[in-house]
Scaffold this motif. Structure first.
Motif, mmCIF file in Angstrom:
data_model
loop_
_atom_site.group_PDB
_atom_site.id
_atom_site.type_symbol
_atom_site.label_atom_id
_atom_site.label_comp_id
_atom_site.label_asym_id
_atom_site.label_seq_id
_atom_site.Cartn_x
_atom_site.Cartn_y
_atom_site.Cartn_z
ATOM 1 N N TRP A 23 53.505 37.728 23.464
ATOM 2 C CA TRP A 23 52.572 38.148 22.225
ATOM 3 C C TRP A 23 51.208 37.977 22.370
ATOM 4 C CZ3 TRP A 23 56.558 34.327 21.370
ATOM 5 C CH2 TRP A 23 57.768 35.096 20.750
ATOM 6 N N ARG A 24 50.538 39.155 22.533
ATOM 7 C CA ARG A 24 49.127 39.033 23.061
ATOM 8 C C ARG A 24 48.271 38.538 21.916
ATOM 9 N NH1 ARG A 24 46.000 44.181 25.546
ATOM 10 N NH2 ARG A 24 45.045 43.991 23.262
ATOM 11 N N ASP A 25 48.455 38.551 20.500
ATOM 12 C CA ASP A 25 47.856 38.396 19.456
ATOM 13 C C ASP A 25 48.619 37.236 18.550
ATOM 14 O OD1 ASP A 25 50.258 39.858 18.751
ATOM 15 O OD2 ASP A 25 49.243 41.085 17.171
ATOM 16 N N TRP A 26 49.163 36.127 19.417
ATOM 17 C CA TRP A 26 49.934 35.008 18.527
ATOM 18 C C TRP A 26 49.000 34.295 17.740
ATOM 19 C CZ3 TRP A 26 48.360 30.179 19.761
ATOM 20 C CH2 TRP A 26 47.631 29.891 20.933
ATOM 21 N N ILE A 27 47.914 34.178 17.884
ATOM 22 C CA ILE A 27 46.989 33.309 16.961
ATOM 23 C C ILE A 27 47.136 34.027 15.660
ATOM 24 C CG2 ILE A 27 44.567 32.614 16.478
ATOM 25 C CD1 ILE A 27 44.306 31.764 19.347
ATOM 26 N N GLU A 28 46.824 35.284 15.614
ATOM 27 C CA GLU A 28 47.038 36.157 14.349
ATOM 28 C C GLU A 28 48.176 35.850 13.861
ATOM 29 O OE1 GLU A 28 45.752 37.221 17.420
ATOM 30 O OE2 GLU A 28 43.877 37.931 17.001
ATOM 31 N N LEU A 29 49.453 35.890 14.572
ATOM 32 C CA LEU A 29 50.858 35.573 13.849
ATOM 33 C C LEU A 29 50.886 34.301 13.390
ATOM 34 C CD1 LEU A 29 52.744 37.519 16.743
ATOM 35 C CD2 LEU A 29 52.188 38.546 14.378
ATOM 36 N N VAL A 30 50.418 33.353 14.241
ATOM 37 C CA VAL A 30 50.701 32.047 13.719
ATOM 38 C C VAL A 30 49.593 31.411 12.416
ATOM 39 C CG1 VAL A 30 50.547 29.571 14.546
ATOM 40 C CG2 VAL A 30 51.637 31.364 16.015
ATOM 41 N N PHE A 31 48.300 31.850 12.881
ATOM 42 C CA PHE A 31 47.456 31.304 11.975
ATOM 43 C C PHE A 31 47.062 32.236 10.811
ATOM 44 C CE2 PHE A 31 46.821 28.683 15.755
ATOM 45 C CZ PHE A 31 47.187 27.415 15.170
ATOM 46 N N GLY A 32 47.284 33.495 10.919
ATOM 47 C CA GLY A 32 46.892 34.494 10.015
ATOM 48 C C GLY A 32 45.390 34.784 9.989
ATOM 49 N N VAL A 33 44.686 34.594 11.008
ATOM 50 C CA VAL A 33 43.399 34.895 11.138
ATOM 51 C C VAL A 33 43.230 35.761 12.383
ATOM 52 C CG1 VAL A 33 42.561 32.854 10.098
ATOM 53 C CG2 VAL A 33 42.825 32.753 12.322
ATOM 54 N N GLU A 34 42.104 36.523 12.389
ATOM 55 C CA GLU A 34 41.820 37.620 13.562
ATOM 56 C C GLU A 34 40.216 37.204 14.198
ATOM 57 O OE1 GLU A 34 42.682 41.715 13.032
ATOM 58 O OE2 GLU A 34 44.356 41.221 11.807
ATOM 59 N N PRO A 35 40.273 36.287 14.941
ATOM 60 C CA PRO A 35 38.916 35.490 15.531
ATOM 61 C C PRO A 35 38.499 36.939 16.510
ATOM 62 C CG PRO A 35 40.548 34.251 16.450
ATOM 63 C CD PRO A 35 41.252 35.054 15.142
ATOM 64 N N GLN B 16 39.662 40.029 16.493
ATOM 65 C CA GLN B 16 40.316 41.394 16.035
ATOM 66 C C GLN B 16 41.340 41.951 16.784
ATOM 67 O OE1 GLN B 16 36.761 40.652 16.151
ATOM 68 N NE2 GLN B 16 36.800 40.241 14.102
ATOM 69 N N GLY B 17 42.149 41.260 17.211
ATOM 70 C CA GLY B 17 43.600 41.583 17.636
ATOM 71 C C GLY B 17 43.419 41.776 19.341
ATOM 72 N N SER B 18 42.524 41.588 19.789
ATOM 73 C CA SER B 18 42.299 42.038 21.198
ATOM 74 C C SER B 18 43.169 41.260 22.253
ATOM 75 C CB SER B 18 40.910 42.257 21.594
ATOM 76 O OG SER B 18 40.489 40.869 21.904
ATOM 77 N N GLY B 19 43.466 39.879 21.893
ATOM 78 C CA GLY B 19 43.900 38.918 22.536
ATOM 79 C C GLY B 19 43.058 38.160 23.866
ATOM 80 N N ALA B 20 41.624 38.447 23.414
ATOM 81 C CA ALA B 20 40.625 37.712 24.419
ATOM 82 C C ALA B 20 40.671 36.150 24.191
ATOM 83 C CB ALA B 20 39.408 38.439 24.095
ATOM 84 N N LEU B 21 40.909 35.816 22.731
ATOM 85 C CA LEU B 21 40.824 34.373 22.345
ATOM 86 C C LEU B 21 42.182 33.953 23.267
ATOM 87 C CD1 LEU B 21 39.583 31.954 21.194
ATOM 88 C CD2 LEU B 21 40.868 32.634 19.133
ATOM 89 N N GLU B 22 43.165 34.297 23.091
ATOM 90 C CA GLU B 22 44.558 33.811 23.471
ATOM 91 C C GLU B 22 44.415 33.649 24.954
ATOM 92 O OE1 GLU B 22 45.626 35.851 19.700
ATOM 93 O OE2 GLU B 22 44.408 36.225 21.376
ATOM 94 N N TRP B 23 43.770 34.594 25.825
ATOM 95 C CA TRP B 23 43.551 34.454 27.263
ATOM 96 C C TRP B 23 42.664 33.381 27.274
ATOM 97 C CZ3 TRP B 23 47.155 35.441 30.194
ATOM 98 C CH2 TRP B 23 47.998 36.597 30.190
ATOM 99 N N ALA B 24 41.699 33.321 26.602
ATOM 100 C CA ALA B 24 40.526 32.228 27.012
ATOM 101 C C ALA B 24 41.265 30.958 26.682
ATOM 102 C CB ALA B 24 39.587 32.249 25.944
ATOM 103 N N ILE B 25 42.188 30.648 25.674
ATOM 104 C CA ILE B 25 43.128 29.345 25.567
ATOM 105 C C ILE B 25 43.754 29.193 26.735
ATOM 106 C CG2 ILE B 25 44.710 28.369 24.263
ATOM 107 C CD1 ILE B 25 43.258 29.550 21.707
ATOM 108 N N VAL B 26 44.494 30.348 27.143
ATOM 109 C CA VAL B 26 45.145 29.851 28.335
ATOM 110 C C VAL B 26 44.422 29.536 29.722
ATOM 111 C CG1 VAL B 26 46.668 31.110 30.038
ATOM 112 C CG2 VAL B 26 46.903 31.391 27.603
ATOM 113 N N ALA B 27 43.288 29.942 29.922
ATOM 114 C CA ALA B 27 42.304 29.838 30.898
ATOM 115 C C ALA B 27 41.845 28.224 30.961
ATOM 116 C CB ALA B 27 41.057 30.930 31.164
#
Length: 64
Positions: free
Chosen positions: A13-25, A27-38
Motif C-alpha cells: 500500500w503505497r499510500d498507507w498513511i492516508e488509509l490509516v490516518f485519513g490525511v494526505e501529507p 497528496q497520495g504520492s507515497g513519498a512520505l511513506e518511503w521517507a519513513i521506511v528510509a
C-alpha cells in the motif's frame, strides 16, 4: 524488524498513511511513506552497528 514491516507495507500500500490516518501529507504520492521506511532502515542499521560494537566491547572485557 519495524523497518522490514514498514517496507513490506509500503510495497503493498503505497499510500498507507492516508488509509490509516485519513490525511494526505504527500497528496497520495507515497513519498512520505518511503521517507519513513528510509529513516527506519537507517536507524536499524545504526542501532545494529552500535549493538555489535557494545557486544564486542563487553565480550573483550570478559576475556581479560
Amino acid at each position: 524488524m519495524i523497518s522490514g514491516i514498514l517496507f513490506v507495507v509500503t510495497l503493498i500500500w503505497r499510500d498507507w498513511i492516508e488509509l490509516v490516518f485519513g490525511v494526505e501529507p504527500d497528496q497520495g504520492s507515497g513519498a512520505l511513506e518511503w521517507a519513513i521506511v528510509a529513516v527506519a532502515l537507517c536507524a536499524t542499521v545504526a542501532f545494529s552497528l552500535l549493538a555489535r560494537s557494545e557486544w564486542r566491547r563487553v565480550r573483550g572485557l570478559r576475556t581479560e
